[in-house]
Design a protein around this motif. Structure first.
Motif, short mmCIF file in Angstrom:
data_model
loop_
_atom_site.label_atom_id
_atom_site.label_comp_id
_atom_site.label_asym_id
_atom_site.label_seq_id
_atom_site.Cartn_x
_atom_site.Cartn_y
_atom_site.Cartn_z
N ASP A 76 46.00 35.15 4.77
CA ASP A 76 45.68 34.39 5.98
C ASP A 76 45.89 32.90 5.80
O ASP A 76 46.17 32.17 6.75
CB ASP A 76 44.23 34.65 6.40
N LEU A 93 46.90 38.40 20.21
CA LEU A 93 46.98 38.20 18.77
C LEU A 93 45.86 37.28 18.30
O LEU A 93 45.24 37.52 17.26
CB LEU A 93 48.35 37.60 18.41
N SER A 97 43.61 39.59 15.90
CA SER A 97 44.24 39.60 14.58
C SER A 97 43.26 39.22 13.47
O SER A 97 43.47 39.58 12.31
CB SER A 97 45.42 38.62 14.55
N CYS A 250 47.84 44.56 17.71
CA CYS A 250 47.85 43.13 17.38
C CYS A 250 47.73 42.94 15.87
O CYS A 250 48.35 42.02 15.30
CB CYS A 250 46.72 42.42 18.11
N VAL A 251 46.96 43.80 15.22
CA VAL A 251 46.86 43.76 13.77
C VAL A 251 48.20 44.13 13.14
O VAL A 251 48.64 43.52 12.16
CB VAL A 251 45.73 44.68 13.27
N TRP A 253 51.07 43.61 14.44
CA TRP A 253 51.90 42.42 14.67
C TRP A 253 51.65 41.39 13.56
O TRP A 253 52.60 40.87 12.96
CB TRP A 253 51.56 41.87 16.04
N LEU A 254 50.38 41.10 13.29
CA LEU A 254 50.07 40.13 12.25
C LEU A 254 50.58 40.61 10.89
O LEU A 254 51.12 39.81 10.10
CB LEU A 254 48.57 39.88 12.18
#
Length: 267
Positions: A76, A93, A97, A250-251, A253-254
């Protein structure tokens, strides 16, 4: 372009109330209040007057230029000096996320025109997303725009305005690592609705975005591949309305962003 890994706290940025800006509440799926069957993805509505079609628009991405390949996952902390610009999908997101200490310039309906006019609160100043880049001088910029522009007839005009965002980021910080994210697909049901928010237009605009990334010397991310099914559409279980993503997606995507980064030598 060389990545800049300075770990400074990201500036706080929130959208200032204005036309077409109604950020989704944390308990809601962004954009869930919209009616995709009649006005799909049109957070800002279909343009009243679409620009004329340009002759010789790019129909497919260049063969010599490719999306950022898979790489070792980052943490992160990689996103602490990043700015995310986008519409309600990027709001999703932001909400789901789990990323913290990242700057978000996103709102429902944001597009490549309103990114120059809609205001966000940045370091106590009311700035457009583009002007905010000069204030923030980000080390990394992630752009996800195009959903609300799918009804435009000119991908060249879209690319011209999109390119201005990239130019502003590099003017603020020449070492900024710019990531142009592909527009995400829509579901089969949304495709069948017969509106301008369809995957044929998504693919056309993504081809132009890939060409733009090559022209500007920045990075293109095929984020669509992280959420699309085998048919290239959003699977039914990944979207509540055919357009926006569930929290789990969305997770995904991250995780794609974390495993598709460039090194200092590659940037």
């Amino acid at each position: 372009r060389a990545a800049r890994e300075t770990q400074r706290p990201a500036a706080s940025a929130r959208p200032t109330a204005g036309p077409q800006e109604t950020p989704a509440a944390p308990s809601e799926t962004p954009g869930a209040e919209e009616e995709p069957a009649t006005s799909p993805g049109a957070e800002a509505g279909e343009p009243e007057t679409a620009p004329e079609e340009d002759a010789g628009e790019a129909e497919s991405g260049p063969e010599a230029f490719a999306p950022v390949p898979q790489s070792e996952a980052v943490g992160d902390e990689y996103f602490k000096d990043a700015v995310f610009i986008g519409n309600s999908r990027t709001q999703g997101l932001r909400l789901y996320s789990g990323l913290k200490d990242t700057t978000w310039l996103c709102s429902v309906g944001l597009n490549v025109e309103t990114v120059y006019t809609d205001r966000f609160s940045v370091n106590g100043k009311e700035l457009s997303a583009v002007d905010a880049l000069a204030e923030l001088a980000p080390g990394k910029l992630y752009i996800m725009l195009g959903l609300n522009e799918l009804g435009w007839k000119s991908t060249d005009l879209f690319a011209e305005k999109y390119g201005g965002i990239i130019d502003a980021a590099l003017a603020a910080n020449p070492d900024c690592v710019v990531y142009v994210q592909s527009i995400l697909p829509v579901s089969a049901g949304q495709d069948a609705a017969g509106t301008w928010c369809n995957n044929s237009n998504v693919n056309k605009f993504n081809s132009r975005l890939m060409l733009l990334a090559e022209e500007k010397g920045v990075n293109y991310l095929n984020v669509a591949s992280a959420v699309a099914g085998e048919d290239g559409r959003l699977p039914g279980g990944s979207t509540p309305d055919g357009i926006h993503l569930t929290p789990n997606c969305c997770v995904d995507w991250l995780n794609y962003l974390k495993t598709h980064t460039v090194t200092e030598d590659e940037a």
